[in-house]
Design a protein around this motif. Structure first.
Motif, PDB file in Angstrom:
ATOM      1  N   ALA A 128       1.001  -1.360  -0.064  1.00  0.00           N
ATOM      2  CA  ALA A 128      -0.203   0.022   0.015  1.00  0.00           C
ATOM      3  C   ALA A 128       0.745   1.290   0.012  1.00  0.00           C
ATOM      4  O   ALA A 128       0.571   2.234  -0.587  1.00  0.00           O
ATOM      5  CB  ALA A 128      -0.954  -0.109   1.408  1.00  0.00           C
ATOM      6  N   GLY A 129       2.028   1.358   0.466  1.00  0.00           N
ATOM      7  CA  GLY A 129       2.867   2.467   0.836  1.00  0.00           C
ATOM      8  C   GLY A 129       3.680   2.537  -0.728  1.00  0.00           C
ATOM      9  O   GLY A 129       3.562   3.582  -1.065  1.00  0.00           O
ATOM     10  N   ASN A 130       3.764   1.443  -1.290  1.00  0.00           N
ATOM     11  CA  ASN A 130       4.316   1.505  -2.613  1.00  0.00           C
ATOM     12  C   ASN A 130       3.626   2.188  -3.686  1.00  0.00           C
ATOM     13  O   ASN A 130       3.916   3.064  -4.302  1.00  0.00           O
ATOM     14  CB  ASN A 130       4.782  -0.068  -3.021  1.00  0.00           C
ATOM     15  CG  ASN A 130       6.156   0.018  -3.283  1.00  0.00           C
ATOM     16  OD1 ASN A 130       7.310   0.401  -2.446  1.00  0.00           O
ATOM     17  ND2 ASN A 130       6.887  -0.861  -4.219  1.00  0.00           N
TER      18      ASN A 130
ATOM     19  N   THR B 118      17.488   7.754  -5.517  1.00  0.00           N
ATOM     20  CA  THR B 118      18.206   7.550  -4.535  1.00  0.00           C
ATOM     21  C   THR B 118      16.994   7.119  -3.409  1.00  0.00           C
ATOM     22  O   THR B 118      17.270   6.220  -2.554  1.00  0.00           O
ATOM     23  CB  THR B 118      18.994   8.735  -3.746  1.00  0.00           C
ATOM     24  OG1 THR B 118      19.957   8.867  -4.715  1.00  0.00           O
ATOM     25  CG2 THR B 118      19.777   8.341  -2.403  1.00  0.00           C
ATOM     26  N   PHE B 119      15.895   7.740  -3.191  1.00  0.00           N
ATOM     27  CA  PHE B 119      15.104   7.756  -2.501  1.00  0.00           C
ATOM     28  C   PHE B 119      14.321   6.393  -2.913  1.00  0.00           C
ATOM     29  O   PHE B 119      13.880   5.502  -1.803  1.00  0.00           O
ATOM     30  CB  PHE B 119      13.884   8.621  -2.267  1.00  0.00           C
ATOM     31  CG  PHE B 119      12.549   8.252  -1.616  1.00  0.00           C
ATOM     32  CD1 PHE B 119      12.680   8.416  -0.035  1.00  0.00           C
ATOM     33  CD2 PHE B 119      11.608   7.740  -2.346  1.00  0.00           C
ATOM     34  CE1 PHE B 119      11.516   7.995   0.563  1.00  0.00           C
ATOM     35  CE2 PHE B 119      10.427   7.296  -1.515  1.00  0.00           C
ATOM     36  CZ  PHE B 119      10.277   7.383   0.117  1.00  0.00           C
ATOM     37  N   ALA B 120      13.883   6.005  -3.919  1.00  0.00           N
ATOM     38  CA  ALA B 120      13.401   4.934  -4.088  1.00  0.00           C
ATOM     39  C   ALA B 120      14.036   3.584  -3.964  1.00  0.00           C
ATOM     40  O   ALA B 120      13.838   2.570  -3.336  1.00  0.00           O
ATOM     41  CB  ALA B 120      13.222   4.972  -5.830  1.00  0.00           C
ATOM     42  N   ARG B 121      15.577   3.433  -4.021  1.00  0.00           N
ATOM     43  CA  ARG B 121      16.338   2.536  -3.521  1.00  0.00           C
ATOM     44  C   ARG B 121      16.315   2.403  -1.972  1.00  0.00           C
ATOM     45  O   ARG B 121      16.333   1.416  -1.150  1.00  0.00           O
ATOM     46  CB  ARG B 121      17.572   2.807  -4.093  1.00  0.00           C
ATOM     47  CG  ARG B 121      17.771   2.464  -5.431  1.00  0.00           C
ATOM     48  CD  ARG B 121      19.315   2.627  -6.141  1.00  0.00           C
ATOM     49  NE  ARG B 121      19.427   2.307  -7.508  1.00  0.00           N
ATOM     50  CZ  ARG B 121      20.011   0.991  -7.730  1.00  0.00           C
ATOM     51  NH1 ARG B 121      20.507   0.282  -6.793  1.00  0.00           N
ATOM     52  NH2 ARG B 121      20.175   0.956  -8.980  1.00  0.00           N
ATOM     53  N   ALA B 122      16.393   3.538  -1.200  1.00  0.00           N
ATOM     54  CA  ALA B 122      16.369   3.637   0.089  1.00  0.00           C
ATOM     55  C   ALA B 122      14.909   3.192   0.679  1.00  0.00           C
ATOM     56  O   ALA B 122      14.886   2.343   1.701  1.00  0.00           O
ATOM     57  CB  ALA B 122      16.626   4.909   0.633  1.00  0.00           C
ATOM     58  N   TRP B 123      13.953   3.471   0.014  1.00  0.00           N
ATOM     59  CA  TRP B 123      12.578   2.842   0.528  1.00  0.00           C
ATOM     60  C   TRP B 123      12.503   1.491   0.197  1.00  0.00           C
ATOM     61  O   TRP B 123      12.118   0.767   1.137  1.00  0.00           O
ATOM     62  CB  TRP B 123      11.573   3.818  -0.327  1.00  0.00           C
ATOM     63  CG  TRP B 123      10.164   3.308  -0.189  1.00  0.00           C
ATOM     64  CD1 TRP B 123       9.261   2.448  -1.123  1.00  0.00           C
ATOM     65  CD2 TRP B 123       9.128   3.389   1.026  1.00  0.00           C
ATOM     66  NE1 TRP B 123       8.025   2.079  -0.682  1.00  0.00           N
ATOM     67  CE2 TRP B 123       8.018   2.879   0.675  1.00  0.00           C
ATOM     68  CE3 TRP B 123       9.426   4.014   2.321  1.00  0.00           C
ATOM     69  CZ2 TRP B 123       7.035   2.757   1.481  1.00  0.00           C
ATOM     70  CZ3 TRP B 123       8.294   4.230   2.917  1.00  0.00           C
ATOM     71  CH2 TRP B 123       7.051   3.487   2.586  1.00  0.00           C
ATOM     72  N   PHE B 124      13.069   1.058  -0.935  1.00  0.00           N
ATOM     73  CA  PHE B 124      12.991  -0.468  -1.325  1.00  0.00           C
ATOM     74  C   PHE B 124      13.825  -1.165  -0.058  1.00  0.00           C
ATOM     75  O   PHE B 124      13.381  -2.292   0.407  1.00  0.00           O
ATOM     76  CB  PHE B 124      13.520  -0.531  -2.498  1.00  0.00           C
ATOM     77  CG  PHE B 124      13.601  -2.089  -2.929  1.00  0.00           C
ATOM     78  CD1 PHE B 124      12.452  -2.775  -3.374  1.00  0.00           C
ATOM     79  CD2 PHE B 124      14.663  -3.078  -2.840  1.00  0.00           C
ATOM     80  CE1 PHE B 124      12.539  -4.339  -3.745  1.00  0.00           C
ATOM     81  CE2 PHE B 124      14.705  -4.481  -3.077  1.00  0.00           C
ATOM     82  CZ  PHE B 124      13.483  -4.809  -3.537  1.00  0.00           C
ATOM     83  N   LYS B 125      14.897  -0.629   0.390  1.00  0.00           N
ATOM     84  CA  LYS B 125      15.785  -1.246   1.356  1.00  0.00           C
ATOM     85  C   LYS B 125      15.309  -1.246   2.643  1.00  0.00           C
ATOM     86  O   LYS B 125      15.052  -2.263   3.403  1.00  0.00           O
ATOM     87  CB  LYS B 125      16.831  -0.243   1.220  1.00  0.00           C
ATOM     88  CG  LYS B 125      18.112  -1.012   2.615  1.00  0.00           C
ATOM     89  CD  LYS B 125      19.243   0.118   2.524  1.00  0.00           C
ATOM     90  CE  LYS B 125      20.272  -0.355   3.611  1.00  0.00           C
ATOM     91  NZ  LYS B 125      21.269   0.173   3.519  1.00  0.00           N
ATOM     92  N   LEU B 126      14.367  -0.041   3.099  1.00  0.00           N
ATOM     93  CA  LEU B 126      13.477   0.136   4.233  1.00  0.00           C
ATOM     94  C   LEU B 126      12.535  -0.805   4.428  1.00  0.00           C
ATOM     95  O   LEU B 126      12.206  -1.418   5.336  1.00  0.00           O
ATOM     96  CB  LEU B 126      12.932   1.533   4.387  1.00  0.00           C
ATOM     97  CG  LEU B 126      12.015   1.721   5.592  1.00  0.00           C
ATOM     98  CD1 LEU B 126      12.717   1.919   6.718  1.00  0.00           C
ATOM     99  CD2 LEU B 126      11.325   2.910   5.287  1.00  0.00           C
TER     100      LEU B 126
END
Length: 722
Positions: A158-160, A406-414
């Motif tokens: 849902a967040g994605n 950078t955010f998209a990658r960090a969000w995926f990691k999170l």
């Protein structure tokens, strides 16, 4: 202070094993060892059929249809809980973030991998105010897709989808998070009994962020990260920066990822502080039956606490001009204006721009003709005032594409860090790229001659204890909390593991010097050779005890390289103790038996598996450094039940000789027969563990002991072998 220098009064693990549970036994004897954490998520709690496999069920999911339904939801269902600006995007992102954001690197616990936000304490944390409504908004979708979609996957997805609906190109998504059905008891969230109490109790010195108690990552009980008003509610962006840096590092994020996540999280949505905190009703766990599992009712405020009247954090306002759009507005406002401390309507400390152009003000959530003041938290101001954060923020401000990537990658990691290796991800949106934080392991060879490898091992001249100890040391790093560690990858030969004190570096190097050439000569991976050598040692020990044991073995483990290994993130996984090999790096305020429980739970073992492994490891002579403590046998090297037989033999008594050492004395002569530690004696003193020990001490269970040891051993050797 490095990650392993835990102050004497601080605990290197969770404290759950001695907490007073809601039963008379724990209330009457609060210091009794509580084994409940080893049996949480019991199969009897699970309502699904015995043969139900979520990881198989989710493969049937119609992902495009599901995402279409979620996208529609972002602007639908406005009747009973109207969304800000008619869009639930920020709301769903906060729910997903607060599910994933509880992850901490030190013990791998927390995170969104189990759907635990549905249960206490997380469902009633002050920082999760109103997220109960976000989950209820998702219920029709969960109901529709049923068993093929877990709550854990749905909340993160849902967040994605929320970000995608507002214009962000996300990095990808992996399904595969199976739900739990009761609260997790193994996660130590802190010793405080007061929500949002002073941070000081979590630190040796609250002015030094790195002194926060291990393994905690949030600065206060009930917060996900830091206090948005400043440390202990005192605004000071530079001080907040130190705590932001520490808490995000404890969640495996570097400075660039931290800035990206802070800015990206606040690019959309708003904070809510339009009313009074005292008007908010009880949290879900304390609310009346009529609330049906929801809480925080704003019943005494105008419009029932909805829309522009909503209360949650106490801070009031959006961070950007267009809070339902993915853009660079966060950095635009942060750097365009000077900011001054103000108070929200709820009395919370927040930063507001000076002399703002009305065109930069976001519109009211209900009436677009009204302009409202944007805000920043103390942590947001840290992104501008901390020198290192500012450099990164300026780079993002100048390059929207770089910020978005950078955010998209960090969000995926999170949102995926606690799912384990990429091989566990399921679905059409799993990224092809291997990321170092996923602990990638290449596929190993399965076509080599296993018998030839075993022949080489037999000729290598290694001791039985060395083969068993090396395999165990490689396997014991496994954590079921975030599915990291284990034998697969053979990272025991790489930094930092090869130098860990618990791995006896000199002994380990000598063993690997004999096993590595075998792998090279036969085509087997070193990981497979380590397991085979350990298996051969156990089988030989069983043979010495008069039992034929053949351990199951499946080839195909791979060997990771230094380039595939994030050494810094493995540093915090260094074992400070190993009750299975009777070792403590130093004395801790926490008892040795509690440390054993913590390690056992992380490895995914049950109480009886722990019991059989400890007893077997002792008699096979695998103690760290070759100590004799707890080796209650005259037949060292044989997989006998002697540990249990002699521990329960009333011909002997135990006499304390120090904080963690005891003598076993003959009751008649006073002669010392053996020595032992607390970890040994707990199997005779704890009533539950003694019951298990007595099973294996019985004359008719020598064969059962060997079989049970073999099953538990194989479980550990295969723990991270996907």
């Amino acid at each position: 202070m490095d990650g392993n220098d835990i102050p004497a009064g601080k605990c290197p693990v969770m404290h759950g094993s001695k907490t007073v549970a809601a039963n008379p036994t724990s209330a009457w004897w609060p210091n009794a060892l509580n084994l409940d954490i080893l049996h949480q998520n019991d199969t009897k709690q699970n309502p699904m059929d015995a043969d139900f496999d979520y990881r198989e069920a989710v493969k049937s999911l119609d992902v495009p249809a599901l995402k279409a339904d979620l996208t529609a939801l972002m602007t639908d269902s406005q009747d009973w809980w109207p969304a800000d600006w008619g869009h639930y995007g920020g709301f769903m992102i906060r729910m997903a973030w607060h599910a994933a954001g509880t992850y901490r690197l030190a013990d791998g616990r927390g995170g969104g991998n189990t759907g635990n936000q549905r249960f206490a304490p997380l469902n009633s944390w002050p920082d999760n105010v109103s997220l109960d409504k976000a989950r209820r908004l998702l219920w029709p979708i969960k109901k529709k897709y049923g068993n093929a979609l877990s709550w854990a996957d749905l909340m993160i997805l849902a967040g994605n989808v929320a970000y995608e609906s507002m214009g962000l190109k996300t990095f990808g998504f992996g399904f595969g998070r199976a739900d739990i059905w009761a609260p997790e008891k193994d996660i130590y969230w802190g010793a405080e009994t007061e929500w949002l109490g002073p941070s000081d109790s979590r630190y040796d010195d609250v002015t030094i962020a790195s002194t926060m108690e291990n393994p905690l990552a949030a600065v206060q009980m009930g917060l996900i990260y830091v206090n948005p008003e400043g440390v202990n509610g005192v605004p000071d962006p530079l001080n907040s920066a130190h705590h932001v840096r520490e808490t995000f590092a404890r969640m495996a994020m570097n400075d660039e990822e931290t800035v990206a996540l802070t800015a990206g999280g606040h690019t959309v949505g708003k904070a809510h502080g339009a009313g009074r905190g005292e008007d908010i009703g009880a949290a879900p766990e304390g609310a009346g039956l009529e609330e049906q599992g929801m809480g925080w009712r704003n019943g005494t405020t105008a419009n029932n606490g909805l829309g522009r009247h909503t209360m949650s954090s106490g801070i009031e306002g959006a961070w950007t001009t267009h809070p339902t759009k993915w853009d660079n507005g966060y950095f635009k406002l942060l750097f365009k204006y000077d900011w001054a401390l103000k108070k929200s309507p709820a009395g919370a400390q927040q930063w507001e721009p000076i002399d703002i152009d009305p065109a930069d003000m976001p519109v009211d959530v209900e009436d677009p003709s009204i302009r409202c003041m944007p805000i920043m938290t103390d942590a947001d101001m840290a992104m501008k005032m901390d020198p290192a954060y500012r450099v990164i923020s300026e780079r993002f401000a100048a390059d929207q594409d770089y910020f978005s990537e950078t955010f998209a990658r960090a969000w995926f990691k999170l949102t995926h860090r606690d799912m384990g290796p990429k091989a566990r991800y399921i679905g059409p949106e799993v990224p092809a790229e291997d990321l170092i934080w996923q602990d990638p392991v290449p596929a190993g060879n399965t076509g080599y001659d296993v018998a030839a490898v075993k022949a080489h091992i037999a000729a290598a001249g290694l001791s039985q204890a060395d083969m068993i100890s090396t395999a165990w040391d490689a396997a014991r790093t496994y954590r079921g909390s975030d599915l990291r560690g284990g034998v697969n990858g053979a990272r025991i030969r790489l930094a930092p593991q090869k130098d860990w004190a618990g791995n006896e570096p000199a002994r380990l190097a000598a063993v690997l010097a004999k096993l590595e050439p075998i792998a090279a000569a036969t085509g087997a991976s070193l990981a497979d050779v380590i397991v085979l050598a350990g298996n051969m040692g156990v089988e030989a020990a069983a043979k010495a005890a008069g039992h034929d044991l053949t351990l199951a073995f499946t080839p195909g483990r791979g060997d990771a390289t230094d380039a595939m290994t994030d050494a810094a993130s493995f540093d915090v996984m260094e074992p400070l103790h190993d009750g299975f090999r009777n070792w403590l790096k130093k004395d801790y305020a926490v008892s040795a038996e509690e440390l054993l429980l913590d390690r056992t739970q992380l490895m995914g073992l049950t109480a009886h598996e722990m019991t059989v492994l400890v007893g077997g490891m002792r008699v096979m002579g695998t103690n760290h450094g070759g100590t004799k403590h707890g080796v209650l046998t005259d037949r060292v090297g044989a997989l006998t039940t002697d540990f249990f037989v002699n521990l329960t033999d009333m011909a002997y008594k135990w006499v304390p000789k120090g904080m963690n050492l005891y003598d076993m004395q003959d009751r008649k002569t006073g002669a010392v027969k053996w020595t032992a530690t607390r970890v040994d004696l707990v199997f005779g003193s704890n009533s539950i563990l003694r019951a298990y020990a007595e099973v294996y001490a019985q004359d008719d269970n020598a064969g059962k002991f060997v079989r049970d040891f073999g099953a538990a051993w194989t479980k550990m050797m295969n723990a991270n072998f996907v």
